[in-house]
Design an enzyme around this catalytic site. Structure first.
Site, mmCIF file in Angstrom:
data_model
loop_
_atom_site.group_PDB
_atom_site.id
_atom_site.type_symbol
_atom_site.label_atom_id
_atom_site.label_comp_id
_atom_site.label_asym_id
_atom_site.label_seq_id
_atom_site.Cartn_x
_atom_site.Cartn_y
_atom_site.Cartn_z
ATOM 1 N N GLU A 1 36.430 34.912 -25.343
ATOM 2 C CA GLU A 1 37.414 35.406 -24.376
ATOM 3 C C GLU A 1 38.186 34.195 -23.826
ATOM 4 O O GLU A 1 39.380 34.254 -23.574
ATOM 5 C CB GLU A 1 36.658 36.123 -23.249
ATOM 6 C CG GLU A 1 37.563 36.678 -22.178
ATOM 7 C CD GLU A 1 36.842 37.656 -21.241
ATOM 8 O OE1 GLU A 1 35.863 38.301 -21.665
ATOM 9 O OE2 GLU A 1 37.276 37.763 -20.086
ATOM 10 N N SER B 1 32.992 34.690 -18.270
ATOM 11 C CA SER B 1 32.382 35.024 -19.572
ATOM 12 C C SER B 1 33.077 34.253 -20.685
ATOM 13 O O SER B 1 34.298 34.307 -20.806
ATOM 14 C CB SER B 1 32.533 36.514 -19.856
ATOM 15 O OG SER B 1 31.883 37.241 -18.847
ATOM 16 N N ARG C 1 41.378 43.328 -23.196
ATOM 17 C CA ARG C 1 41.714 41.899 -22.986
ATOM 18 C C ARG C 1 42.930 41.467 -23.805
ATOM 19 O O ARG C 1 43.019 40.336 -24.288
ATOM 20 C CB ARG C 1 40.512 40.984 -23.300
ATOM 21 C CG ARG C 1 39.284 41.295 -22.460
ATOM 22 C CD ARG C 1 39.498 41.066 -20.966
ATOM 23 N NE ARG C 1 38.355 41.535 -20.208
ATOM 24 C CZ ARG C 1 38.331 42.700 -19.533
ATOM 25 N NH1 ARG C 1 39.390 43.482 -19.504
ATOM 26 N NH2 ARG C 1 37.261 43.060 -18.862
#
Ligand SMILES: Cc1cc2nc3c(=O)[nH]c(=O)nc-3n(C[C@H](O)[C@H](O)[C@H](O)COP(=O)(O)OP(=O)(O)OC[C@H]3O[C@@H](n4cnc5c(N)ncnc54)[C@H](O)[C@@H]3O)c2cc1C
Length: 328
Positions: free
Chosen positions: A303, A228, A178
Site C-alpha cells: 500500500e 499498513s 485504495r
C-alpha cells in the site's frame, strides 16, 4: 560566495509561491522520518499558486512530486532531484453547508471528521484515525473498515499537469479499493466536495471513539511508521488472512534490517527504531515478501508508495533493491 540555486528556483520565487525552499530535508515531511533533500520544495496557498507551480515545472521540464502529510510515502535516501509540492496546512480550509462539506486538499482528515461529527454528519467515522490530508485520502481512496472516502465524494477540483483547473465528478474518479483514476492523471487535488447524510451525534461520536481506542490498542504509536505497509484485500482475507496475521505466522515479527523493524505490536507495520534508511525499509519489505511467497505461496503487494530520486512514485514492492529502479 553565493551557491547556485537549482533550475526553476528563480521562476518559482518570481511567481510569489507562499514558500519556496532549497535542499529541504524530506525526512521532515513524512511519518517514517526517512528521506534525503528535495532540490526544490514548495508550499502553495491556493489553486492559482498550484497552477503557477505546474507552469514552472512544465516550462523547466522538472520532475514533480505532490505530497500531503507523507503518511503513505517512502522517500529515497537520496531525496528528489526536482520539485516536491506539499498541499498541506496552507490549503486546509473546511466549510460545511447542510450535508455538503467543501474542504481544501490540505485539510487534516481527523479534523475534518471531527467537524462533521460536531454538526451531526455521518459517514466519516472510519476516517477519524487516518493522519493524512484530504487530498492524499482522495488520491488513495483511503479509509478503514473496508470503506473508502470515495463513497462520499461529490466533486474534486484538480489542477492538471498543463496547469488548467477542472472539476471532476465522483464517477470520473473511478474509486476502487485504495485506487482513484486521479493517480494516473498526475493531477493535484486542491479542493474536495463531500456529501454526508445527517446522523445521530452521540452514535457518530461513539463510533469514532471506538475506532480511536482500537487503533491505540493495536497500532504502534511511539515509533515513526507509515501505517499498513501491505494491501489487505477481501480476497486475501478469504484465502490467506490479513497481512499482519500472515507476517506473524511466518515468524517475521520483530525482524530488523538496519533501523527498520517489523513492529512487535502489529506485523503489517514497519517502524523506524532509529536512523532507518529507505534501503533498510525496502530490504525488509523484500524479505517479508520472499518469506510469505516461500511459505504460503502468496504475493504481498504494498500500500505504501516509494518516491524515487527522479520523482516517480510506485508501490514500494515494485522497486529493484540494488539499483533503486522501478520494476513492473
Ligand atoms: C498511523 C497510520 C495509520 C494509517 N491508517 C490508515 C487507514 O486506516 N486507512 C488508510 O487508507 N490509510 C491509512 N494510513 C495511510 C495514510 O495516512 C493515508 O493513505 C492518507 O490518506 C495519506 O494522506 P497524506 O496526506 O499523508 O498523503 P501522502 O502520503 O503525502 O501521499 C499519498 C499519495 O497521494 C498523493 N497526494 C497527496 N496529496 C495529494 C494532492 N493534494 N493532490 C494529488 N496527489 C496527492 C501523493 O503523490 C501520493 O501518491 C495510515 C498511516 C499512518 C501513519
Amino acid at each position: 560566495m553565493s551557491v547556485a540555486k537549482p533550475r526553476g528556483y528563480r521562476q518559482l520565487v518570481a511567481k510569489d509561491i507562499d514558500r519556496v525552499a532549497v535542499d529541504e530535508p524530506l525526512c521532515h515531511h513524512n511519518s517514517w522520518q526517512i528521506g534525503g533533500p528535495a532540490d526544490l520544495f514548495v508550499e502553495p496557498a491556493n489553486p492559482t499558486q498550484v497552477a503557477d507551480v505546474m507552469c514552472v515545472v512544465q516550462e523547466q521540464q522538472l520532475p514533480l512530486v505532490v505530497i500531503g502529510q507523507g503518511t503513505n510515502l517512502l522517500f529515497d535516501d537520496a531525496g528528489v532531484r526536482g520539485v516536491v509540492m506539499k498541499i498541506g496546512a496552507r490549503m486546509d480550509s473546511i466549510e460545511i453547508i447542510g450535508p455538503r462539506i467543501v474542504a481544501g486538499g490540505g485539510a487534516w482528515v481527523p479534523q475534518l471528521a471531527r467537524l462533521a461529527m460536531r454538526v451531526g454528519l455521518s459517514g466519516l467515522e472510519h476516517c477519524i484515525g487516518i493522519p493524512g490530508t484530504l487530498g492524499g485520502l482522495v488520491m488513495m481512496n483511503g479509509g478503514s473498515h473496508r470503506r473508502g472516502i470515495g463513497e462520499h465524494v461529490v466533486r474534486v477540483t484538480i489542477v492538471d499537469q498543463d496547469a488548467s483547473i477542472h472539476h471532476v465528478n465522483a464517477d470520473e474518479c473511478q474509486f476502487d479499493y485504495r485506487y482513484s483514476a486521479l493517480q494516473e492523471r498526475g493531477a493535484v487535488v486542491v479542493e474536495v466536495e463531500l456529501e454526508c447524510p445527517p446522523g445521530n451525534l452521540a452514535d457518530i461520536r461513539r463510533e469514532m471513539l471506538l475506532d480511536l481506542r482500537e487503533r491505540r490498542r493495536k497500532f504502534p504509536r511511539k515509533q515513526p511508521n507509515c501505517g499498513s505497509v501491505f494491501l489487505s484485500t477481501s480476497e486475501m482475507h478469504a484465502s490467506v488472512g490479513p497481512p499482519g496475521k500472515i507476517i506473524e505466522e511466518v515468524g517475521l515479527k520483530g525482524l530488523r534490517c538496519g533501523g527498520a523493524e517489523v513492529s512487535r505490536q502489529h506485523a503489517n507495520f514497519i517502524v523506524n527504531i532509529g536512523g532507518a534508511t529507505s534501503f533498510d525499509v525496502l530490504q525488509l519489505i523484500s524479505r517479508i515478501r520472499y518469506e510469505v511467497r516461500k511459505q504460503l505461496d502468496f504475493d504481498l503487494r504494498c500500500e505504501v508508495r516509494y518516491v524515487s530520486p527522479s520523482g516517480e512514485i510506485c508501490p514500494a514492492d515494485q522497486v529493484a533493491l540494488q539499483t533503486g529502479q522501478i520494476i513492473e
